[in-house]
Design a protein around this motif. Structure first.
Motif, PDB file in Angstrom:
ATOM      1  N   GLY A 198       5.109  12.821  -1.180  1.00 30.77           N
ATOM      2  CA  GLY A 198       4.025  12.664  -1.936  1.00 30.77           C
ATOM      3  C   GLY A 198       3.023  11.555  -1.235  1.00 30.77           C
ATOM      4  N   ALA A 199       3.603  10.423  -0.705  1.00 27.53           N
ATOM      5  CA  ALA A 199       2.575   9.557  -0.018  1.00 27.53           C
ATOM      6  C   ALA A 199       1.935  10.220   1.284  1.00 27.53           C
ATOM      7  CB  ALA A 199       3.541   8.364   0.508  1.00 27.53           C
ATOM      8  N   ALA A 200       2.757  10.852   2.021  1.00 17.99           N
ATOM      9  CA  ALA A 200       2.093  11.826   3.107  1.00 17.99           C
ATOM     10  C   ALA A 200       0.905  12.454   2.861  1.00 17.99           C
ATOM     11  CB  ALA A 200       3.290  12.335   3.895  1.00 17.99           C
ATOM     12  N   GLU A 219       0.878  -1.336   0.060  1.00 20.40           N
ATOM     13  CA  GLU A 219       0.058  -0.208   0.059  1.00 20.40           C
ATOM     14  C   GLU A 219       0.896   1.086   0.098  1.00 20.40           C
ATOM     15  OE1 GLU A 219      -3.058   0.533  -0.210  1.00 20.40           O
ATOM     16  OE2 GLU A 219      -4.014  -1.036   0.080  1.00 20.40           O
ATOM     17  N   TYR A 220       1.931   1.121   0.809  1.00 18.72           N
ATOM     18  CA  TYR A 220       2.646   2.236   0.872  1.00 18.72           C
ATOM     19  C   TYR A 220       3.411   2.645  -0.329  1.00 18.72           C
ATOM     20  CZ  TYR A 220       5.924   5.806   3.037  1.00 18.72           C
ATOM     21  OH  TYR A 220       6.627   6.840   3.306  1.00 18.72           O
ATOM     22  N   ALA A 221       4.042   1.414  -0.744  1.00 20.98           N
ATOM     23  CA  ALA A 221       4.753   1.690  -2.061  1.00 20.98           C
ATOM     24  C   ALA A 221       3.964   2.343  -3.233  1.00 20.98           C
ATOM     25  CB  ALA A 221       5.321   0.324  -2.285  1.00 20.98           C
ATOM     26  N   LYS A 222       2.571   1.954  -3.251  1.00 23.65           N
ATOM     27  CA  LYS A 222       1.620   2.365  -4.059  1.00 23.65           C
ATOM     28  C   LYS A 222       1.535   3.881  -3.947  1.00 23.65           C
ATOM     29  CE  LYS A 222      -1.352  -1.556  -5.254  1.00 23.65           C
ATOM     30  NZ  LYS A 222      -2.292  -2.293  -4.539  1.00 23.65           N
ATOM     31  N   ALA A 223       1.522   4.272  -2.666  1.00 24.34           N
ATOM     32  CA  ALA A 223       1.341   5.561  -2.406  1.00 24.34           C
ATOM     33  C   ALA A 223       2.606   6.605  -2.802  1.00 24.34           C
ATOM     34  CB  ALA A 223       1.001   5.725  -0.887  1.00 24.34           C
ATOM     35  N   VAL A 224       3.684   5.810  -2.636  1.00 29.73           N
ATOM     36  CA  VAL A 224       4.820   6.493  -3.281  1.00 29.73           C
ATOM     37  C   VAL A 224       4.976   6.728  -4.691  1.00 29.73           C
ATOM     38  CG1 VAL A 224       7.380   6.346  -3.194  1.00 29.73           C
ATOM     39  CG2 VAL A 224       6.074   5.795  -0.929  1.00 29.73           C
ATOM     40  N   GLY A 225       4.368   5.440  -5.235  1.00 30.41           N
ATOM     41  CA  GLY A 225       4.447   5.276  -6.704  1.00 30.41           C
ATOM     42  C   GLY A 225       5.292   4.097  -6.861  1.00 30.41           C
TER      43      GLY A 225
END
Length: 1461
Positions: free
Chosen positions: A971-973, A893-899
């Motif tokens: 970006g994720a944050a 999930e986090y990796a997706k939020a980062v891209g």
């Protein structure tokens, strides 16, 4: 004779069977352990004498130890007598044969004595003796071997006696590892779950083996509080806090005695004691004057000195260990040098290589053990300091004056406890770096100078240049952090208000305006974060490249300065390892200094707080009950009570009346001794019970709140409950009187809280009762019941002295005396009859309000209650389950939020940077090999150039990669926060009713903070350490491929330890944070209720409660510290094994390896320990922090309410034109699975029909009616139409913006008054002023300097409740819609304000449809129709006069209120 053969080099070094000369064996090797024991004994014996733990019974183990000790003594002396025997035989043995056995024999006696002495002082396992026996065995191994080698030439007796000796010391060593039973009379026995540390053996203590049991338990199943060991006696609050307070008292008395010499004694008239110690009372002004004259002003009492005296000695032991560790650190580079030179020599014996490898291993292990001992001491000191500070602050907060309390808010004091105490704790762990860092730097430079000569200065210059660079970055970062904290605080404050007022936001359809405000602040926050990330990338680059740059400049200078200088492997790699040692202190120093600065700020704050004035416990006499004099809240303020003189006869009931703000409550405070006495005196006869205006409820069970520390007496308790009308309420509460009440009494209604507060006073059974308006918050019939059964002339309290502050007029005829107050003075006093005759202010007051009795409706939060509790439990369970399966999904999930692409790129960049680093070092080892083939001259420039290029590439890559990473994280944050906020504003009201606000705020503060700041740095560190460890393995394997064999078992152990650690440490962290919040919540609870606690004299009980909570918290914190030590020792052991094997295989492959490669692989191995250690920590932190992502995710995916706008169903802009409202078979429930609140209601209201009054008993569903109109509750059946539009089909904002409500509790948001009236800025200033004029606020606002821009504080605290109510009225006037709902305010308002509101509504809203939910019948007696609800159904619906003639429910209510006969 003595020195003959001490150094026979041939015998020792150049053979394949090395041996030490006999003389050396007999002297140095034999004496070494003895010297140790004799040096250590005096101090050790003194220590034992001081700290005795009771004695241990003589056990089998002890008998054996003693027997062996005596046997050893006999063996040694047998040797001695044998030598004498030889002397008589006419041989002349060298004197060493006399001296050694003699020394050994006496030492053995000393050891035997110590064994017994320890037993008598309760030592279960002895470190001193263990080291002694260990050294003895170690030193005896060499003679053991040489005696076997030379067995033929030995004297028979010495030969046998030596083997006896060796066997016995070996046995002693083994026995020494075993543990004795705990001493008699020790507290270990009574403890249910004692900490095994106290009984652990020496070896177990050094390696922290005793912790293993908990690590295994934590791995198998989630730990609970009951699994934790109890706190060691020495760390508990009851030993530590008094220790600090004693020193602090000394400091203060020292200060006061010096003060007293400057000013002559003079009795103090004020109501407090200065600074907390009662000696030398001087009037403060006088001291001021005298001090300014005297230059030699006395020193401030120094809190630091008190801290040092209390905790210094223990801390110094840790410093001693640090000193040892620093010196041992430098042994390994020297051993590395010997190892490299060993590989160069063709003829060096192989055993020497092995010896070196093992020596490296042993020094590394010793260093590990000593370092962790030192950490243990530091952390425990830190923990103790925190305990002591919290204890001291808590004790102080109970007794500070009100003036002092105003200078520091509750939040600030809680901060002293949480933030400032924490800072001290963090500082103590690194405090030793202050002297240790310079020491390490100096030592490292000394060895480098030996190695490379003056060229080192070039490298040092680079380091020194990097220091200001790092310092500037640190300062900038600090500044940014402060700025970001401000943004964050602003955002949390705003979120807090939004969530507290979420109902109002929904009713007014104001969500968008506030969402914009939050996102604005968030944007600023992210900009600052981005700047911090730029700086972070720079500093990471500096940190990674520093050692490289230093090495580069040093080597380049070294090679170019002089033709003869040759860079060989020895010089290069020893220097590299020294530079690596240098890296740590250089980076730590700035950090330590900055945290020192922070701690000194904290110190000042804590010291100021602890030096605040205290209330004088003797300010109130215990004679009769009377007040006379002037009183003020703070010395510098105007007196609030002026020339007051009240005398209360014993056993009488006195009522105090007057308008809002005339000093009624202050009078009560004066009686309690909470105010500053300017002149005059106060006396209260007997013990006091106090009921404050705002009921103070503890977070405990209902019964505990009433008993308040008194013992339980069933019949008395029942009587009290009946008198306070609490019995019916208990039936509603899910757990009866054992229901847990939330903090601030959150799950009780206002009336219930007030009644609990009354019950507490009644149960305490004292002589004087001070009741501050207790009847304002309860219904009419209830207040009548309470007055009759409790306060009045026939109540339970008759014959006690009662002072009652009240607004209720109906009770006044029944009291003995009435005191009328006007603006801080007593204007009239006397009985009801007398005052009416006088025809003064009081008579006027009565005539106006004879009918208007203030009665409050208690909306039963019984509903809320049943829901909140069960929900809590399930949520907690969920948290549990989630912890176990957090892993891969959340990371994804986090990796997706980062891209995803970005994530891959980041990993690649890290790989490249490691490759560059390895490249540079391999190049270096090639370069050093040049010296073997004498090609150094030709290649110098090329070698330096390529080395530099590789290194700089690495630096740039580091910067790019950490920067890309930071951008991805930010970006994720941003994404995660935006989703969370959006979802929360769309969440239906029912979610906020069942979820504690704290839990939602926590997502916005703690979890978002983790995602913003903690996670990025953890990821950064994790990737960094992971790639360093990886490259180490690659380097070692490429130089000695056989190393691959060892990797598998080591990796297995590593993963094994890591799994245990991560599981357990996560549980411990969780337990620690769970047990931390009660400390603070109990603390803020105490501060708000300090006057109640003091009035009831429960001071000490509360201090004990606080101490217990702190100990409970430290109980889970302590294993947390130890778990880190436990991990450290184990992981570093693996690191040390890597060093050992790298060295061993280098020795094995000596023939094929170049010295450069040996240097490369071993110096890499020496660094790896650190990375391995950090990698586990980071894995653990990463797993802890990634949970935040999951928690935010969970709350951004909760169910949402209907859409705000439905395009195809948009009503016309001028809708509703008439304001007809129809309910058709309408039913509603609060939430799935609950009963219906309204059942099949059908009614129609004509547009503009003047006022429908809605009445009914508590819980009849009055408020639910309004919630349905606004669709805060969705229909369970039926529908509502307004002007022919079905409200369930249109968007929520379209509906809500067309209705207006004046809510029951006026909610204001912090910001300007203008923003509170019109957040979207739709109206002109003139409109706003007009609205203010109609709502009677015009005068108040135009008198303010800021006019419409008047800042409202959080919750509108700086306006009175009445004014806030009028602001809500102004809002309604501005919106001016066709339909108005007035949820009538309860007793908060004084009667005038109420009249204003009613008259305004009659004039301004005459053509609108008005629904009024009435709590006071007199307001609706002239309404067109009245709707009476009962149990969610319509009971009666007609004009008021008809209803009274019908003699139904309405008539009964009117009769209660005295409006019908």
């Amino acid at each position: 004779v003595f020195l003959r053969g001490f150094c026979e080099p041939n015998q020792t070094f150049h053979t394949d069977l090395p041996d030490l000369s006999e003389c050396f064996q007999l002297s140095v090797l034999a004496w070494l352990p003895c010297v140790f024991l004799w040096v250590a004994s005096p101090a050790y014996i003194y220590y034992l004498k001081k700290s005795s733990r009771g004695y241990i019974m003589m056990s089998l183990l002890n008998r054996f130890k003693t027997a062996f000790g005596l046997l050893l003594w006999i063996v040694c002396w047998a040797d001695l007598f044998h030598t004498f025997h030889e002397l008589q035989q006419g041989q002349s043995p060298p004197p060493i044969y006399f001296i050694s056995p003699l020394v050994l024999g006496i030492t053995m006696l000393l050891a035997t004595f110590l064994i017994q002495y320890e037993r008598l002082h309760g030592v279960q396992s002895s470190g001193v003796l263990f080291i002694f026996w260990f050294l003895s065995v170690l030193c005896a191994i060499v003679p053991f071997r040489s005696k076997i080698l030379k067995a033929s030439s030995q004297v028979r007796l010495r030969f046998t006696s030596f083997y006896f000796y060796f066997g016995l010391i070996l046995l002693e060593l083994i026995l020494c590892c075993l543990n004795e039973k705990p001493p008699l009379f020790s507290n270990v026995v009574t403890d249910p779950n004692p900490c095994p540390e106290t009984t652990a053996g020496f070896l177990s203590t050094v390696t922290f083996w005793w912790f293993t049991s908990l690590a295994i338990k934590g791995y198998k199943m989630p730990l609970e509080a009951k699994d934790l060991w109890s706190l060691n006696q020495r760390d508990s609050s009851k030993t530590i806090v008094p220790k600090l307070l004693k020193e602090w008292e000394k400091e203060q008395t020292k200060n006061l005695t010096t003060k007293a010499t400057y000013a002559k004694q003079q009795p103090s008239a004020t109501n407090h004691v200065s600074g907390g110690a009662a000696e030398g009372k001087t009037s403060p002004e006088e001291v001021e004057v005298l001090l300014s004259n005297q230059k030699a002003a006395p020193h401030q009492p120094s809190f630091l000195r008190a801290l040092i005296k209390a905790f210094g000695p223990y801390f110094l032991i840790g410093s001693g260990f640090k000193l040892l560790q620093d010196s041992i650190t430098f042994v390994n580079p020297q051993l590395l040098r010997m190892l490299i030179s060993f590989t160069k020599q063709e003829d060096a014996p192989v055993w020497w290589g092995y010896t070196l490898a093992f020596l490296m291993f042993f020094t590394a292990i010793l260093q590990t053990l000593i370092l962790h001992r030192h950490f243990q001491y530091c952390f425990v000191t830190g923990m103790n300091v925190r305990t002591a500070l919290i204890g001291a602050i808590y004790r102080k907060s109970l007794v500070i004056t009100n003036a002092a309390k105003r200078s520091s808010t509750v939040g600030e004091i809680v901060n002293l406890m949480s933030v400032d105490a924490q800072r001290f704790m963090d500082l103590t762990t690194f405090l030793n770096m202050l002297w240790s860092a310079p020491l390490q730097i100096m030592l490292a430079l000394y060895f480098l100078w030996q190695n490379l000569g003056p060229s080192v200065l070039a490298g040092v210059a680079v380091m020194i240049m990097l220091i200001p660079f790092n310092a500037v970055i640190a300062m900038k970062t600090r500044a940014y952090q402060v700025e970001q904290m401000q943004h964050k605080d602003a955002r949390i404050k705003l979120m807090n208000e939004i969530l507290n007022g979420i109902k109002v936001l929904k009713l007014y359809a104001w969500e968008n305006s506030f969402k914009e405000k939050v996102l604005d602040i968030r944007q600023k926050e992210l900009i600052v974060l981005r700047k911090t990330a730029y700086l972070g990338a720079l500093s990471t680059m500096a940190w990674t490249s520093a050692p490289f740059l230093v090495a580069l400049t040093t080597f380049a200078v070294f090679v170019t300065v002089d033709e003869k200088n040759v860079l060989d492997a020895e010089k290069a790699f020893v220097s590299l390892s020294l530079f690596n040692i240098l890296r740590f202190p250089l980076n730590m120093l700035p950090q330590v200094i900055s945290s020192l600065v922070q701690a000194s700020v904290s110190l000042k704050r804590i010291q100021n707080f602890l030096s605040h004035d205290e209330l004088d416990p003797d300010s109130v006499d215990r004679k009769t009950s009377s007040v006379n004099g002037k009183f003020t809240w703070a010395k510098e303020d105007e007196p609030v009570l002026d020339n007051i003189n009240v005398m209360v006869p014993q056993g009488s009931l006195v009522a105090v009346v007057g308008h809002v703000g005339c000093g009624k409550s202050s009078l009560i405070s004066a009686l309690l001794g909470d105010m500053e006495k300017v002149e005059g005196e106060v006396s209260v006869r007997g013990s006091v019970a106090y009921v404050p205006q705002q009921a103070w409820i503890q977070n405990a069970t209902l019964r505990d709140n009433i008993l308040f520390g008194k013992s339980f007496n069933e019949s008395k308790y029942r009587r009290v409950l009946d008198a306070c009308a609490l019995t019916p309420d208990l039936e509603v509460l899910p757990g009866g009187d054992m229901t847990e009440i939330g903090e601030k009494g959150i799950n009780l209604s206002g009336g219930q809280r007030q009644r609990v507060s009354l019950a507490r006073a009644l149960y305490s059974d004292t002589e004087v009762y001070l009741l501050d308006d207790p009847l304002s918050a309860v219904d009419a019939h209830v207040s009548k019941h309470i007055f009759d059964n409790l306060i009045g002339p026939e109540g339970m309290l008759k014959g006690k002295t009662r002072i009652l502050v009240t607004h209720g007029i109906s009770f006044l005829p029944q009291v003995d005396n009435i005191v009328v107050m006007v603006e801080g003075r007593v204007s009239e006093m006397g009985s009801h009859q007398e005052l009416l005759k006088q025809n003064g202010a009081f008579a006027e007051f009565l005539r106006n309000y004879a009918l208007e009795d203030i009665v409050e409706e208690d909306e039963a939060t019984g509903l809320k209650l049943e829901l909140v509790k069960p929900a809590d439990k399930t949520i907690l369970l969920l948290t549990f389950v989630n912890l176990t399966q957090v892993k891969s999904k959340v990371f994804l999930e986090y990796a997706k939020a980062v891209g995803l692409v970005l994530s891959v790129i980041i990993c690649l960049l890290y790989g490249c940077q490691s490759a560059a680093a390895i490249g540079a070092n391999i190049w270096l080892s090639q370069w050093t090999s040049d010296s073997l083939t004498n090609q150094t001259k030709e290649n110098v420039n090329m070698r330096v150039g390529v080395y530099a290029a590789l290194g700089i590439t690495q630096g740039i890559l580091v910067m790019i990669s950490s920067f890309t990473l930071a951008m991805g994280n930010i970006g994720a944050a941003k994404k995660l926060h935006a989703n969370l906020l959006d979802n929360k504003l769309h969440t239906p009201q029912s979610f906020f009713d069942t979820t504690p606000i704290g839990r939602i705020i926590n997502r916005f503060s703690k979890d978002i903070y983790v995602i913003d700041e903690a996670l990025p740095s953890t990821v950064l560190m994790f990737l960094g350490t992971f790639f360093v460890s990886l490259s180490t393995m690659i380097v070692i394997i490429s130089s000695t491929p056989i190393f691959a064999v060892v990797i598998a078992p080591l990796a297995f152990i590593y993963v094994f330890v890591q799994r245990f650690y991560v599981a357990t440490s996560r549980q411990l962290k969780r337990l620690e944070s769970v047990s931390r919040s009660p400390i603070y919540s109990h603390f803020s609870e105490t501060i708000t209720g300090s006057s109640v606690i003091r009035a009831y004299g429960r001071h000490t009980a509360f201090v004990l409660m606080s101490d217990m909570k702190v100990d409970e918290n430290q109980k889970s914190y302590y294993p947390g510290i130890v778990s880190n030590r436990w991990l450290g020792v184990r992981i570093e052991f693996i690191g040390n094994c890597i060093v050992l094997f790298a060295a061993l295989f280098a020795v094995l492959g000596k023939a094929t390896l170049s010295p450069g490669l040996v240097g490369l692989s071993v110096s890499y191995a020496l660094q790896v320990t650190m990375s391995l250690n950090w990698m586990v920590r980071m894995t653990s932190d990463l797993e802890n922090n990634i949970v935040a992502v999951e928690r935010v995710k969970e709350y951004s995916e909760t169910k949402t309410e209907a859409p705000w706008e439905v395009e195809e169903k948009k009503p016309p802009p001028e809708w509703p034109t008439q304001g007809n409202v129809e309910f058709n078979e309408y039913s509603v429930r609060y939430r799935e699975g609950l009963d219906l609140v309204l059942r099949n209601i059908t009614l129609s209201v004509k547009g503009g029909e003047k006022v429908i009054g809605i009445v009914g008993r508590t819980g009849a569903g009055k408020s639910s009616m309004t919630l349905c109109l606004f669709r805060l509750l969705e229909a369970a059946g039926g529908e509502i139409t307004i002007d022919g539009v079905k409200i369930s089909e249109i968007g929520l904002h379209d509906l809500r913006s067309k209705l207006t409500i004046i809510p029951q509790e006026p909610v204001l948001f912090s910001g300007t008054l203008r923003m509170n009236l019109d957040p979207f800025e739709k109206y002109s200033d003139d409109d706003v002023w007009k609205a203010l004029e109609h709502s009677h606020l015009h005068k108040f606002v135009s008198n303010q300097p800021a006019k419409l821009e008047l800042e409202c504080s959080e919750g509108g605290e700086n306006l009175s409740v009445g004014q806030r109510q009028l602001v809500c009225l102004a809002r309604a006037l501005l919106r001016k819609t066709r339909i108005l709902v007035l949820d009538e305010a309860t007793a908060a308002i004084d009667l005038e304000t109420d009249d204003l509101i009613q008259s305004t509504i009659r004039t301004q809203f005459e053509d609108c449809t008005v629904f009024t939910i009435a709590h006071r019948l007199n307001t609706i007696m002239d309404y067109t129709r009245v709707l009476v609800l009962d149990k969610g159904q319509i009971a009666e619906f007609d004009t008021p006069t008809n209803l009274i003639s019908k003699r139904g429910i309405f008539y009964g209510m009117a009769k209660d209120a005295g409006l019908a006969q």
